[in-house]
Enzyme design. Structure first.
Site, PDB file in Angstrom:
ATOM      1  N   THR A  30      -1.830  10.109  10.265  1.00  0.00           N
ATOM      2  CA  THR A  30      -1.619  11.366  10.982  1.00  0.00           C
ATOM      3  C   THR A  30      -2.954  12.072  11.177  1.00  0.00           C
ATOM      4  O   THR A  30      -3.681  12.296  10.206  1.00  0.00           O
ATOM      5  CB  THR A  30      -0.651  12.249  10.166  1.00  0.00           C
ATOM      6  OG1 THR A  30       0.622  11.620  10.187  1.00  0.00           O
ATOM      7  CG2 THR A  30      -0.545  13.654  10.726  1.00  0.00           C
ATOM      8  N   HIS A 182       9.428   4.217   9.177  1.00  0.00           N
ATOM      9  CA  HIS A 182       8.776   4.877   8.038  1.00  0.00           C
ATOM     10  C   HIS A 182       9.826   5.255   6.986  1.00  0.00           C
ATOM     11  O   HIS A 182      10.567   6.219   7.153  1.00  0.00           O
ATOM     12  CB  HIS A 182       8.075   6.137   8.563  1.00  0.00           C
ATOM     13  CG  HIS A 182       7.061   6.734   7.629  1.00  0.00           C
ATOM     14  ND1 HIS A 182       6.913   6.350   6.324  1.00  0.00           N
ATOM     15  CD2 HIS A 182       6.129   7.702   7.837  1.00  0.00           C
ATOM     16  CE1 HIS A 182       5.939   7.064   5.770  1.00  0.00           C
ATOM     17  NE2 HIS A 182       5.447   7.888   6.672  1.00  0.00           N
ATOM     18  N   ASN A 185       6.693   7.678   1.550  1.00  0.00           N
ATOM     19  CA  ASN A 185       5.980   8.959   1.432  1.00  0.00           C
ATOM     20  C   ASN A 185       6.842  10.223   1.448  1.00  0.00           C
ATOM     21  O   ASN A 185       6.425  11.281   1.906  1.00  0.00           O
ATOM     22  CB  ASN A 185       4.876   9.055   2.494  1.00  0.00           C
ATOM     23  CG  ASN A 185       3.786   8.024   2.221  1.00  0.00           C
ATOM     24  OD1 ASN A 185       3.710   7.500   1.116  1.00  0.00           O
ATOM     25  ND2 ASN A 185       2.958   7.744   3.199  1.00  0.00           N
ATOM     26  N   TYR A 187       9.459  11.136   3.149  1.00  0.00           N
ATOM     27  CA  TYR A 187      10.057  11.687   4.365  1.00  0.00           C
ATOM     28  C   TYR A 187      11.547  11.320   4.421  1.00  0.00           C
ATOM     29  O   TYR A 187      12.075  10.727   3.481  1.00  0.00           O
ATOM     30  CB  TYR A 187       9.258  11.227   5.594  1.00  0.00           C
ATOM     31  CG  TYR A 187       7.846  11.774   5.528  1.00  0.00           C
ATOM     32  CD1 TYR A 187       7.628  13.152   5.594  1.00  0.00           C
ATOM     33  CD2 TYR A 187       6.751  10.953   5.312  1.00  0.00           C
ATOM     34  CE1 TYR A 187       6.342  13.686   5.488  1.00  0.00           C
ATOM     35  CE2 TYR A 187       5.457  11.478   5.195  1.00  0.00           C
ATOM     36  CZ  TYR A 187       5.266  12.849   5.282  1.00  0.00           C
ATOM     37  OH  TYR A 187       4.013  13.377   5.146  1.00  0.00           O
ATOM     38  N   ASN A 242       4.813  13.779  -1.938  1.00  0.00           N
ATOM     39  CA  ASN A 242       5.867  14.634  -1.368  1.00  0.00           C
ATOM     40  C   ASN A 242       7.087  14.776  -2.272  1.00  0.00           C
ATOM     41  O   ASN A 242       8.214  14.932  -1.793  1.00  0.00           O
ATOM     42  CB  ASN A 242       6.281  14.160   0.036  1.00  0.00           C
ATOM     43  CG  ASN A 242       5.339  14.682   1.109  1.00  0.00           C
ATOM     44  OD1 ASN A 242       4.736  15.740   0.966  1.00  0.00           O
ATOM     45  ND2 ASN A 242       5.194  13.928   2.183  1.00  0.00           N
TER      46      ASN A 242
HETATM   47  C1  LIG Z   1      -5.389  11.521   6.929  1.00  0.00           C
HETATM   48  C2  LIG Z   1      -4.246  10.675   6.466  1.00  0.00           C
HETATM   49  C3  LIG Z   1      -3.093  10.629   7.227  1.00  0.00           C
HETATM   50  C4  LIG Z   1      -2.025   9.790   6.849  1.00  0.00           C
HETATM   51  N1  LIG Z   1      -0.929   9.705   7.661  1.00  0.00           N
HETATM   52  C5  LIG Z   1       0.057   8.806   7.398  1.00  0.00           C
HETATM   53  C6  LIG Z   1       1.105   8.576   8.321  1.00  0.00           C
HETATM   54  O1  LIG Z   1       1.145   9.144   9.418  1.00  0.00           O
HETATM   55  N2  LIG Z   1       2.061   7.684   7.977  1.00  0.00           N
HETATM   56  C7  LIG Z   1       2.039   7.007   6.775  1.00  0.00           C
HETATM   57  O2  LIG Z   1       2.936   6.206   6.496  1.00  0.00           O
HETATM   58  N3  LIG Z   1       1.032   7.200   5.892  1.00  0.00           N
HETATM   59  C8  LIG Z   1       0.028   8.053   6.187  1.00  0.00           C
HETATM   60  N4  LIG Z   1      -1.030   8.188   5.331  1.00  0.00           N
HETATM   61  C9  LIG Z   1      -1.160   7.267   4.194  1.00  0.00           C
HETATM   62  C10 LIG Z   1      -1.998   6.048   4.627  1.00  0.00           C
HETATM   63  O3  LIG Z   1      -1.331   5.279   5.601  1.00  0.00           O
HETATM   64  C11 LIG Z   1      -2.332   5.124   3.439  1.00  0.00           C
HETATM   65  O4  LIG Z   1      -1.127   4.737   2.835  1.00  0.00           O
HETATM   66  C12 LIG Z   1      -3.216   5.802   2.407  1.00  0.00           C
HETATM   67  O5  LIG Z   1      -4.355   6.396   3.019  1.00  0.00           O
HETATM   68  C13 LIG Z   1      -3.691   4.794   1.343  1.00  0.00           C
HETATM   69  O6  LIG Z   1      -4.453   3.756   1.948  1.00  0.00           O
HETATM   70  P1  LIG Z   1      -6.066   3.724   1.813  1.00  0.00           P
HETATM   71  O7  LIG Z   1      -6.364   3.771   0.351  1.00  0.00           O
HETATM   72  O8  LIG Z   1      -6.512   2.444   2.466  1.00  0.00           O
HETATM   73  O9  LIG Z   1      -6.592   4.951   2.525  1.00  0.00           O
HETATM   74  C14 LIG Z   1      -2.103   9.030   5.665  1.00  0.00           C
HETATM   75  C15 LIG Z   1      -3.255   9.129   4.876  1.00  0.00           C
HETATM   76  C16 LIG Z   1      -4.313   9.910   5.268  1.00  0.00           C
HETATM   77  C17 LIG Z   1      -5.568   9.945   4.422  1.00  0.00           C
END
Ligand SMILES: Cc1cc2nc3c(=O)[nH]c(=O)nc-3n(C[C@H](O)[C@H](O)[C@H](O)COP(=O)(O)O)c2cc1C
Length: 368
Positions: A30, A182, A185, A187, A242
């Site tokens: 997001t 989805h 997280n 939701y 969440n």
């Molecule tokens: C800025 C940001 C926005 C995110 N938006 C979403 C999202 O829209 N949908 C989702 O399932 N997870 C979202 N997440 C979680 C990420 O998809 C991911 O699971 C999380 O960053 C862990 O992976 P990483 O360690 O590679 O960053 C978001 C995380 C961040 C940092």
């Protein structure tokens, strides 16, 4: 060729019915660059195209995208239910395809992670039960404590299943290569699965069979518009992000994955551990049980680096490796991995909302 470059993660692979150029997946992220109509912008097209250039992600999963006006929990996030939104996404999918990339749309309903200000008539947001989350929603005026939700009636549940099916159809019209439902997280769909947020007494609450009735009905409704090989599901069995928790995640998620396997979906996308925090948690969870139960592909996400991803692939603990924050900061992440180059650091500024800064201005390797 270095041993890194030779690794199977860098080779083309099939995910469901999609041919991907490598096994690196860009996580749904997001970024709040849409507008009050939920349209995808030119800037969003530029951002996604940057991450699908020659040696970009094998697959991009779009930022979470609202399936109806009742789905919002964050201002300036995009939607995929109106004709105008559907048309607006075409420039994103075209831009990704022009660069040889693939993109799935993540279908999203925030449920109780929302605020009355974001609801069309100022009503309470929807959830499994009227239990307020200890979490924040993002309104036009900034962060606010999530509102107390209303318990969805069976009529509202059936209407929401239809909303998902409609959004899935719009995603197809918009030129996406597939969809991701989805269920993670905290939701809406996760709120039905988790015992902390689902205290219902009807056939949508209680046993795991009942708690999965709505999420599975949603997935099946999406399959009216997509082949199973173009559909994946994101889950986060132990993440407390969440304010959700489940009494027996191992039992519940093995049951869920069994059901998903019967639907022959392309993949399960598993956030291992606490989202964005740690892969290992106090709650023990055996992810290999999920992987073994599922005949499709297993995408692993959360706090990975290249070394860990290679090791998990070699140990047969993942089929595809998904990165979130590293793809935000490195449009050419796969090239950097291949060349064992250093990574750009993530900037907090511009993570959620704003313009080009912290969004499309991260340098590529050659421009450094
Ligand atoms: C800025 C940001 C926005 C995110 N938006 C979403 C999202 O829209 N949908 C989702 O399932 N997870 C979202 N997440 C979680 C990420 O998809 C991911 O699971 C999380 O960053 C862990 O992976 P990483 O360690 O590679 O960053 C978001 C995380 C961040 C940092």
């Amino acid at each position: 060729m270095s041993s890194t470059e030779n690794h199977p993660l860098f080779q083309p692979a099939k995910l469901g019915s999609c041919e991907l150029r490598n096994r690196f997946i860009m996580a749904p992220l997001t970024r709040s660059r849409s507008d009050e109509k939920g349209l995808a912008s030119d800037l969003m097209a530029k951002y996604y195209a940057q991450r699908s250039h020659d040696s970009g992600a094998g697959l991009i999963i779009s930022e979470a995208t609202n399936i109806s006006p009742l789905a919002y929990g964050y201002a300036l996030t995009p939607g995929i239910y109106s004709e105008e939104q559907t048309q607006s996404w075409k420039k994103v999918t075209d831009a990704v395809h022009e660069k040889g990339g693939k993109i799935f749309c993540q279908l999203w309903h925030c449920g109780r992670i929302s605020h009355k200000d974001l609801m069309p008539n100022g009503e309470k947001p929807l959830s499994a039960s009227p239990i307020q989350a200890d979490a924040e929603a993002f309104t036009q005026e900034g962060k606010k404590q999530a509102s107390e939700p209303q318990e969805m009636s069976q009529t509202q549940i059936l209407a929401t299943i239809k909303d998902y099916a409609h959004a899935a159809k719009c995603a197809k019209e918009a030129g996406f290569d597939g969809i991701e439902v989805h269920c993670a997280n905290g939701y809406l769909l996760h709120q039905f699965i988790a015992t902390q947020s689902n205290r219902r007494q009807d056939e949508y609450g209680g046993t795991i069979e009942n708690r999965l009735r709505f999420p599975l009905a949603v997935i099946e409704a999406c399959l009216e518009h997509w082949d199973a090989g173009q559909v994946g599901v994101r889950i986060a069995p132990v993440s407390h992000f969440n304010d959700v928790s489940t009494e027996d995640p191992q039992r519940d998620y093995e049951y869920f994955v069994d059901k998903l396997d019967k639907l022959s979906l392309a993949y399960i996308h598993v956030i291992e551990g606490n989202t964005g925090e740690e892969r290992r948690t106090k709650i023990e969870f055996d992810y290999t049980q999920l992987k073994d139960k599922f005949s499709g592909q297993y995408i692993s996400n959360n706090c990975l680096d290249l070394k860990k991803a290679k090791q998990l692939f070699n140990d047969k603990k993942l089929d595809f490796a998904c990165f979130g924050r590293d793809f935000i900061a490195n449009p050419d992440l796969v090239k950097r991995f291949k060349e064992e180059a250093s990574l750009n650091e993530l900037k907090e500024d511009g993570l959620y909302g704003g313009g080009e800064e912290g969004y499309t201005d991260y340098p590529f390797l050659e421009n450094k």
